[in-house]
Every structure is written in C-alpha cells, then in structure tokens.
Design a protein around this motif. Structure first.
Motif, PDB file in Angstrom:
ATOM      1  N   HIS A  68       0.839  -1.198   0.000  1.00 62.03           N
ATOM      2  CA  HIS A  68       0.000   0.000   0.000  1.00 62.03           C
ATOM      3  C   HIS A  68       0.877   1.253   0.000  1.00 62.03           C
ATOM      4  N   PHE A  69       0.742   2.075  -1.030  1.00 61.66           N
ATOM      5  CA  PHE A  69       1.511   3.332  -1.143  1.00 61.66           C
ATOM      6  C   PHE A  69       0.523   4.490  -1.248  1.00 61.66           C
ATOM      7  N   PRO A  70       0.925   5.737  -0.946  1.00 67.19           N
ATOM      8  CA  PRO A  70       2.261   6.148  -0.536  1.00 67.19           C
ATOM      9  C   PRO A  70       2.576   5.715   0.889  1.00 67.19           C
ATOM     10  N   LYS A  71       3.894   5.561   1.154  1.00 67.20           N
ATOM     11  CA  LYS A  71       4.356   5.279   2.510  1.00 67.20           C
ATOM     12  C   LYS A  71       5.068   6.508   3.053  1.00 67.20           C
ATOM     13  N   SER A  72       4.980   6.650   4.378  1.00 70.75           N
ATOM     14  CA  SER A  72       5.608   7.787   5.042  1.00 70.75           C
ATOM     15  C   SER A  72       6.937   7.358   5.640  1.00 70.75           C
ATOM     16  N   CYS A  73       7.656   8.320   6.208  1.00 72.08           N
ATOM     17  CA  CYS A  73       9.005   8.061   6.737  1.00 72.08           C
ATOM     18  C   CYS A  73       9.139   8.586   8.153  1.00 72.08           C
ATOM     19  N   GLY A  74       9.978   7.919   8.955  1.00 66.30           N
ATOM     20  CA  GLY A  74      10.343   8.458  10.268  1.00 66.30           C
ATOM     21  C   GLY A  74       9.485   7.910  11.385  1.00 66.30           C
ATOM     22  N   VAL A  75      10.141   7.518  12.496  1.00 66.02           N
ATOM     23  CA  VAL A  75       9.377   7.060  13.668  1.00 66.02           C
ATOM     24  C   VAL A  75       9.613   7.947  14.901  1.00 66.02           C
ATOM     25  N   ASP A  76      10.813   8.511  15.036  1.00 72.55           N
ATOM     26  CA  ASP A  76      11.111   9.345  16.220  1.00 72.55           C
ATOM     27  C   ASP A  76      10.645  10.778  15.996  1.00 72.55           C
ATOM     28  N   PHE A  77      10.099  11.376  17.032  1.00 73.33           N
ATOM     29  CA  PHE A  77       9.614  12.760  16.880  1.00 73.33           C
ATOM     30  C   PHE A  77       9.637  13.482  18.226  1.00 73.33           C
ATOM     31  N   ALA A  78       9.653  14.822  18.143  1.00 70.81           N
ATOM     32  CA  ALA A  78       9.323  15.674  19.293  1.00 70.81           C
ATOM     33  C   ALA A  78       8.562  16.860  18.736  1.00 70.81           C
ATOM     34  N   GLY A  79       7.676  17.416  19.534  1.00 74.03           N
ATOM     35  CA  GLY A  79       6.886  18.559  19.079  1.00 74.03           C
ATOM     36  C   GLY A  79       5.856  18.943  20.107  1.00 74.03           C
ATOM     37  N   GLN A  80       4.847  19.687  19.631  1.00 71.50           N
ATOM     38  CA  GLN A  80       3.815  20.207  20.538  1.00 71.50           C
ATOM     39  C   GLN A  80       2.482  19.557  20.252  1.00 71.50           C
ATOM     40  N   ILE A  81       1.756  19.263  21.329  1.00 72.31           N
ATOM     41  CA  ILE A  81       0.393  18.740  21.180  1.00 72.31           C
ATOM     42  C   ILE A  81      -0.466  19.831  20.537  1.00 72.31           C
ATOM     43  N   GLU A  82      -1.210  19.441  19.501  1.00 74.56           N
ATOM     44  CA  GLU A  82      -1.967  20.406  18.700  1.00 74.56           C
ATOM     45  C   GLU A  82      -3.276  20.814  19.393  1.00 74.56           C
ATOM     46  N   ARG A  83      -3.954  19.845  20.030  1.00 78.15           N
ATOM     47  CA  ARG A  83      -5.221  20.154  20.732  1.00 78.15           C
ATOM     48  C   ARG A  83      -5.374  19.166  21.879  1.00 78.15           C
ATOM     49  N   ASP A  84      -6.179  19.543  22.897  1.00 80.41           N
ATOM     50  CA  ASP A  84      -6.339  18.681  24.080  1.00 80.41           C
ATOM     51  C   ASP A  84      -6.711  17.258  23.657  1.00 80.41           C
ATOM     52  N   SER A  85      -6.068  16.276  24.301  1.00 79.88           N
ATOM     53  CA  SER A  85      -6.392  14.880  24.008  1.00 79.88           C
ATOM     54  C   SER A  85      -5.937  14.024  25.183  1.00 79.88           C
ATOM     55  N   GLY A  86      -6.865  13.257  25.782  1.00 80.12           N
ATOM     56  CA  GLY A  86      -6.536  12.431  26.934  1.00 80.12           C
ATOM     57  C   GLY A  86      -5.899  13.277  28.022  1.00 80.12           C
ATOM     58  N   ASP A  87      -4.736  12.834  28.519  1.00 77.08           N
ATOM     59  CA  ASP A  87      -4.084  13.611  29.578  1.00 77.08           C
ATOM     60  C   ASP A  87      -3.113  14.652  29.014  1.00 77.08           C
ATOM     61  N   PHE A  88      -3.136  14.908  27.709  1.00 79.99           N
ATOM     62  CA  PHE A  88      -2.276  15.946  27.124  1.00 79.99           C
ATOM     63  C   PHE A  88      -3.092  17.206  26.830  1.00 79.99           C
ATOM     64  N   ARG A  89      -2.478  18.365  27.060  1.00 77.88           N
ATOM     65  CA  ARG A  89      -3.119  19.662  26.778  1.00 77.88           C
ATOM     66  C   ARG A  89      -2.433  20.281  25.564  1.00 77.88           C
ATOM     67  N   ALA A  90      -3.194  21.084  24.813  1.00 74.57           N
ATOM     68  CA  ALA A  90      -2.626  21.792  23.651  1.00 74.57           C
ATOM     69  C   ALA A  90      -1.394  22.566  24.101  1.00 74.57           C
ATOM     70  N   GLY A  91      -0.307  22.442  23.362  1.00 77.35           N
ATOM     71  CA  GLY A  91       0.925  23.173  23.682  1.00 77.35           C
ATOM     72  C   GLY A  91       1.919  22.346  24.485  1.00 77.35           C
ATOM     73  N   ASP A  92       1.501  21.199  25.058  1.00 82.16           N
ATOM     74  CA  ASP A  92       2.450  20.350  25.797  1.00 82.16           C
ATOM     75  C   ASP A  92       3.578  19.909  24.862  1.00 82.16           C
ATOM     76  N   LEU A  93       4.794  19.914  25.398  1.00 82.45           N
ATOM     77  CA  LEU A  93       5.934  19.398  24.616  1.00 82.45           C
ATOM     78  C   LEU A  93       6.027  17.893  24.843  1.00 82.45           C
ATOM     79  N   VAL A  94       6.059  17.150  23.754  1.00 80.58           N
ATOM     80  CA  VAL A  94       6.086  15.685  23.866  1.00 80.58           C
ATOM     81  C   VAL A  94       7.150  15.109  22.930  1.00 80.58           C
TER      82      VAL A  94
END
Ligand code: NAP
Length: 322
Positions: A68-94
C-alpha cells in the motif's frame, strides 16, 4: 448544483513519502493530507532517523510493510500537542516513537498522530531534540537489557557497534542499570565510548580475544553482524547474546535456546509510555544524554539519508521539521 457533489478536502501538510520501494531517489517531500485522528496530534518540531526508515523504504521487510503506497518516513519525533487529548493539553511538549510496520504514518511531516502509548512529555529543561533522538534507540537499549537479557546489577556487558545510535544509548543505559561495560567500535570513537561510561573501550580487532574470554553475562550485538556460534565463547556459563537484526535462523534460535544455559535472543522494540517516561526522567536528571551526529533541515532529507546509509554516523541524525 445537480450532479456536482461537494466533497471533503482534507487540509494538507508537508510530508516525506514514497510511492515505490527503492533508493533515496524514491523519496518526495510533498503536500499530503493531514492525519485524521481523535487521539493525540503532534506538530513535529524535530525528528530523528533510524536505519529502519531506510530498510523499510528499500523493501527489505515488504512482507510486513505490504504494497500500500504512498508510505511515510520516520518514527522518532518531538513537538507540541496540537489540541487537548486524553491527559495531554494543547501546547504540551512531547516526544516519542511510532510502532510502524506499514509506514502509513511518519514523523518526517508537519503533523503526526501517535497512539497514546507512543509518546510522553518532554521534561522541563530538556531539549526536545535530545528527547527525540533517544526515543527509539533508548527504548531498544532499555528493553534489550532489562526485558530480553534480564540483566542484573554488576553484570559484565559487551556492546558491539557502540558508537552508533543504539550503541551510544546502550552504553549509558547499561551503566544506569549497574553493568560493567566493555565497548567495541572504530578507533576514533573510543574516547566517546569512555565519556558515555564505558569501563573498557576496544576495537573490532579485539573481538576474537573476547570470543574466547567466557566472561560476559550479556553480549549486545547492536550492529547485528556477529555470529552466535562464534560469540558463545565470549559468554559466561549463563550468558545471553542479544541481537537487533532479525533473520529466520535468529528467530529459530531465539525460541530454541530459551531452554539452554546460554541463549541467543532478539530484541524487537515496543514503544511504551512508561519506558519513554523512564528515558525522560534520566534525561531530566542528566543521567542520560543525546549524542548528535548531525542535523539537517527537512528539505535536505537526501543528504540526511545518505549520512544514515553510510553507517558511519556516530550518534543520531536529526531532522528539523518546523
Ligand atoms: N530489533 C530492534 O527492535 C531494533 C531497534 C533499533 C535498531 N535496530 C537495528 O539496530 C542496528 C543498529 O542501529 P543504529 O541506530 O545503532 O544504527 P546506526 O546508528 O546507523 O549505526 C551506525 C554505527 O554502525 C557502526 N558500524 C559500522 N560498521 C560496523 C561493523 N562492521 N561492526 C560494528 N559496528 C559497525 C558504526 O560504528 P564505527 O564507525 O565506530 O565503526 C556507526 O557508529 C540497525 O540494523 C537497526 O535496524 C533494531
């Protein structure tokens, strides 16, 4: 307007993708639909490369990754939570690592949708890039020593390929778990291995001598090119040889040597929130540090992958996304 149905156009983001298995030339930085998810959504600031990204793109595991294509790349990441979800709030660094076999998701993109178990908070005072660079390799080292080898405090550990991504994390994590660490790597990297905590830093030429020593409780073949039959002689009577690179013979021996005194085992890393939090805690206390080989802008992905595929990177290759 009869005959013309309005249809939903998902918003677009930049994403590194490919439409067929092959070399670096198959990669394309393009506009792709943003992930649709009710779970966490992360705006990626930085990603880290792993050999897995190149191996899957080359189609080495196509039975797992499928057609099945297209395929994406990369597994490691860091960034900011975009919107509240579960125990994460928008803006949290993860930060985190994706458990990807089909590469329908990838961290080399503006947005990524990790499962709740695939991410954790970046502690205060920790550089998100450092957290990203330790996600997959830190999990691999921790799970290899703690879960696969069931290593005990004071164990004597030999690490082959100690200067790469998994290697530099392994030296530090083996020390944190109380091991006496011997590393094997190229001559120019022995000082780095000692700085990271190795008690003894050796070159590839010493592998022969180690393979007759019978003194290591754990041999961690990070690079994955050692032979269990040969390295058995390096193991203590109840020693464990752990490899990172799967093959049919290794899977077979992983099962059948479980009843032997000396075992050959395979580590297959699994992203887990608790383990990511353990890495984050070590980073916050400065017990664990990132080793960065090089950093590239997302647009320079081809040079970044060429560096990865040279197998000469000492530490991690980072990609600035935001
Ligand atoms: N099973 C799993 O769950 C799992 C998880 C993560 C990674 N892996 C696998 O683990 C392997 C290592 O990953 P990585 O991130 O550490 O890779 P990496 O950072 O790309 O490895 C680069 C390192 O490889 C070393 N190297 C090159 N030739 C070598 C040789 N002949 N013998 C020993 N070391 C050699 C180089 O050290 P010198 O320059 O010092 O020679 C360099 O430091 C990859 O095959 C990866 O796919 C598996």
């Amino acid at each position: 307007m009869r005959g013309l149905r309005p249809y939903y156009k998902p918003p677009l983001m930049r994403a590194l993708q490919y439409d067929a298995y092959g070399g670096i030339e198959k990669l394309q930085l393009r506009q792709a639909p943003e992930p649709r998810t009710s779970g966490p959504l992360v705006r990626v600031s930085v990603a880290a490369l792993n050999p897995k990204d190149a191996l899957f793109r080359k189609g080495k595991f196509r039975q797992l990754s499928g057609r099945h294509f297209p395929k994406s790349c990369g597994v490691d990441f860091a960034g900011q939570i975009e919107r509240d979800s579960g125990d994460f709030r928008a803006g949290d660094l993860v930060f985190g690592a994706l458990q990807e076999w089909t590469f329908s998701r990838g961290s080399l993109a503006d947005l990524v949708a990790p499962e709740p178990g695939e991410l954790a908070r970046v502690p205060e005072g920790v550089d998100p890039a450092h957290a990203a660079s330790l996600a997959l390799v830190g999990l691999t080292a921790l799970q290899a020593f703690r879960d696969v080898a069931r290593m005990k405090t004071g164990a004597k550990v030999l690490i082959n390929g100690a200067s790469g991504g998994v290697g530099t994390a392994s030296v530090q994590i083996a020390r944190l778990l109380g091991a006496e660490v011997t590393t094997v790597s190229s001559e120019g990297t022995h000082a780095l291995c000692r700085e990271l905590g190795a008690h003894h830093a050796a070159g590839y030429a010493q592998l022969d001598e180690f393979s007759r020593s019978g003194r290591f409780d754990v041999v961690f073949d990070v690079f994955g090119n050692l032979d269990f039959t040969r390295m058995r002689g390096a193991l203590a009577p109840r020693g464990v040889f752990v490899s990172t690179v799967p093959s049919v013979a290794r899977v077979f021996r992983d099962v059948f040597t479980r009843w032997s005194k000396q075992q050959e085992r395979l580590v297959v890393v699994k992203p887990r929130r608790a383990d990511l939090e353990q890495l984050a805690g070590w980073l916050a206390k400065r017990d664990l540090r990132a080793v960065i080989d090089s950093q590239f802008a997302l647009e320079d992905y081809a040079a970044a992958f060429a560096r990865l595929e040279s197998k000469k990177a000492h530490g991690k290759i980072l990609i600035t996304v935001a």
